[in-house]
Structures are given as structure tokens and as C-alpha cells.
Motif scaffolding. Sequence first.
Motif, PDB file in Angstrom:
ATOM      1  N   UNK A  62      28.225  20.458 -12.105  1.00  0.00           N
ATOM      2  CA  UNK A  62      27.677  20.764 -10.756  1.00  0.00           C
ATOM      3  C   UNK A  62      26.384  20.232 -10.611  1.00  0.00           C
ATOM      4  N   UNK A  63      25.489  20.451 -11.646  1.00  0.00           N
ATOM      5  CA  UNK A  63      24.090  20.039 -11.814  1.00  0.00           C
ATOM      6  C   UNK A  63      24.021  18.646 -11.377  1.00  0.00           C
ATOM      7  N   UNK A  64      24.738  17.886 -12.074  1.00  0.00           N
ATOM      8  CA  UNK A  64      24.897  16.250 -11.851  1.00  0.00           C
ATOM      9  C   UNK A  64      25.399  15.929 -10.814  1.00  0.00           C
ATOM     10  N   UNK A  65      26.275  16.604 -10.004  1.00  0.00           N
ATOM     11  CA  UNK A  65      26.840  16.186  -8.702  1.00  0.00           C
ATOM     12  C   UNK A  65      25.915  16.504  -7.608  1.00  0.00           C
ATOM     13  N   UNK A  66      25.103  17.340  -7.656  1.00  0.00           N
ATOM     14  CA  UNK A  66      24.219  18.009  -6.487  1.00  0.00           C
ATOM     15  C   UNK A  66      22.612  17.233  -6.596  1.00  0.00           C
ATOM     16  N   UNK A  67      22.434  16.777  -8.051  1.00  0.00           N
ATOM     17  CA  UNK A  67      21.213  16.265  -8.170  1.00  0.00           C
ATOM     18  C   UNK A  67      20.058  16.855  -7.607  1.00  0.00           C
ATOM     19  N   UNK A  68      20.002  18.265  -7.963  1.00  0.00           N
ATOM     20  CA  UNK A  68      18.819  18.768  -7.678  1.00  0.00           C
ATOM     21  C   UNK A  68      17.825  18.752  -8.829  1.00  0.00           C
ATOM     22  N   UNK A  69      16.710  18.416  -8.774  1.00  0.00           N
ATOM     23  CA  UNK A  69      16.102  18.068 -10.110  1.00  0.00           C
ATOM     24  C   UNK A  69      15.712  19.549 -10.798  1.00  0.00           C
ATOM     25  N   UNK A  70      15.321  20.630  -9.778  1.00  0.00           N
ATOM     26  CA  UNK A  70      14.842  21.813 -10.745  1.00  0.00           C
ATOM     27  C   UNK A  70      16.181  22.248 -11.516  1.00  0.00           C
ATOM     28  N   UNK A  78      22.984  19.467 -19.478  1.00  0.00           N
ATOM     29  CA  UNK A  78      22.708  17.925 -18.869  1.00  0.00           C
ATOM     30  C   UNK A  78      21.755  17.123 -19.859  1.00  0.00           C
ATOM     31  N   UNK A  79      20.975  17.928 -20.806  1.00  0.00           N
ATOM     32  CA  UNK A  79      20.170  17.183 -21.670  1.00  0.00           C
ATOM     33  C   UNK A  79      20.889  16.237 -22.705  1.00  0.00           C
ATOM     34  N   UNK A  80      22.095  16.480 -22.865  1.00  0.00           N
ATOM     35  CA  UNK A  80      22.777  15.843 -23.630  1.00  0.00           C
ATOM     36  C   UNK A  80      23.034  14.350 -23.511  1.00  0.00           C
ATOM     37  N   UNK A  81      22.928  14.025 -22.183  1.00  0.00           N
ATOM     38  CA  UNK A  81      23.144  12.672 -21.626  1.00  0.00           C
ATOM     39  C   UNK A  81      21.617  12.230 -21.338  1.00  0.00           C
ATOM     40  N   UNK A  82      21.403  10.962 -21.882  1.00  0.00           N
ATOM     41  CA  UNK A  82      20.249  10.229 -21.684  1.00  0.00           C
ATOM     42  C   UNK A  82      20.213   9.595 -20.171  1.00  0.00           C
ATOM     43  N   UNK A  83      21.353   9.497 -19.577  1.00  0.00           N
ATOM     44  CA  UNK A  83      21.459   8.926 -18.126  1.00  0.00           C
ATOM     45  C   UNK A  83      20.756  10.064 -17.240  1.00  0.00           C
ATOM     46  N   UNK A  84      20.726  11.394 -17.743  1.00  0.00           N
ATOM     47  CA  UNK A  84      20.205  12.540 -16.883  1.00  0.00           C
ATOM     48  C   UNK A  84      18.872  12.859 -17.017  1.00  0.00           C
ATOM     49  N   UNK A  85      18.123  11.987 -17.940  1.00  0.00           N
ATOM     50  CA  UNK A  85      16.739  12.383 -18.226  1.00  0.00           C
ATOM     51  C   UNK A  85      15.637  11.235 -17.694  1.00  0.00           C
ATOM     52  N   UNK A  86      14.604  11.616 -17.664  1.00  0.00           N
ATOM     53  CA  UNK A  86      13.392  11.157 -16.915  1.00  0.00           C
ATOM     54  C   UNK A  86      13.386   9.430 -17.152  1.00  0.00           C
ATOM     55  N   UNK A  87      13.444   8.585 -18.278  1.00  0.00           N
ATOM     56  CA  UNK A  87      13.247   7.437 -18.439  1.00  0.00           C
ATOM     57  C   UNK A  87      14.187   6.575 -17.385  1.00  0.00           C
ATOM     58  N   UNK A  88      15.467   7.348 -17.264  1.00  0.00           N
ATOM     59  CA  UNK A  88      16.615   6.676 -16.410  1.00  0.00           C
ATOM     60  C   UNK A  88      16.497   6.970 -15.076  1.00  0.00           C
ATOM     61  N   UNK A  89      16.238   8.342 -14.844  1.00  0.00           N
ATOM     62  CA  UNK A  89      15.945   9.031 -13.342  1.00  0.00           C
ATOM     63  C   UNK A  89      14.491   8.953 -13.272  1.00  0.00           C
ATOM     64  N   UNK A  90      14.033   9.503 -12.068  1.00  0.00           N
ATOM     65  CA  UNK A  90      12.660   9.475 -11.836  1.00  0.00           C
ATOM     66  C   UNK A  90      11.915  10.616 -12.536  1.00  0.00           C
ATOM     67  N   UNK A  91      10.669  10.766 -12.179  1.00  0.00           N
ATOM     68  CA  UNK A  91       9.757  11.581 -13.150  1.00  0.00           C
ATOM     69  C   UNK A  91       9.830  13.166 -12.518  1.00  0.00           C
ATOM     70  N   UNK A  92      10.856  13.488 -11.571  1.00  0.00           N
ATOM     71  CA  UNK A  92      11.038  14.938 -11.200  1.00  0.00           C
ATOM     72  C   UNK A  92      12.089  15.749 -12.485  1.00  0.00           C
TER      73      UNK A  92
END
Length: 129
Positions: A62-70, A78-92
Amino acid sequence: VFVINSRIIDIYNPVEATLLSFTLLVLGCWMLGMLVYVVNVISNNKALGIAIACILILISPIVIYYRIPALYWVSPMTWVSIGCLTPVLDSDYPSVFYAAGMFMLMLTVILIILNKHTARMEIKGDYHG
């Protein structure tokens, strides 16, 4: 179809990505397993620990689908996937160091709670001797 984010390929070499993913996955699974165990030990209710684990796991898509940084900051699975963390996504979004640090902090707190709780437990059994 399994698709790898192109930013992951640009940022990490295959060995780094594999080791980082493996480390985060091990920390996440260990944290989740210890959380289930400590909740079950404290509550004497097997269903409660499993329910909490299910909620944490099911919140992740749900968090990944809605992409709400908070929400990324408070959703440990979601921290398990490196695709959901800062270097891949933006700094938020949380960083890899945040994810690893929070897993370690959560594991430390869980182990301290478990240690305090089990120190007061009495081992029951029959003594034949």
C-alpha cells in the motif's frame, strides 16, 4: 514480469546491490521474526504476533502503491527493498543507512524487552532426580 529499476543499475554494481539487498532482507526478516516471538511471549497469544506481522507485511504494498514519502519512514517492510530507499528514489525517502540503523535499533529494543521479560519467567518442568 520482474523489472529492475534502471536507477538501481546506474547506482550499484551487481555485487553491491546483491549484498545490500541480502543484508536488508536478513535484518528485516530477523526483526519481523523476533517481533512475532516477543509479542507472543509477552501476550501468551500466538495470533497477536502473527497479526502484527501480517499488518506490517500488508502495509508495504500500500505504501509503495501510493508513494507518500512520509509513510516510507514508518513502514519497516518497505526498507527491505533498495528500490524504495533514497539513492534510487529522491531525498524525501529513507536512506539505506536509515533502514539498516532502524532495523538494528528495533532488534536491540526487541532483544532488551525479551531479556527483561524472560529474566522474570520461571521454567516449568518436572524434576526427576
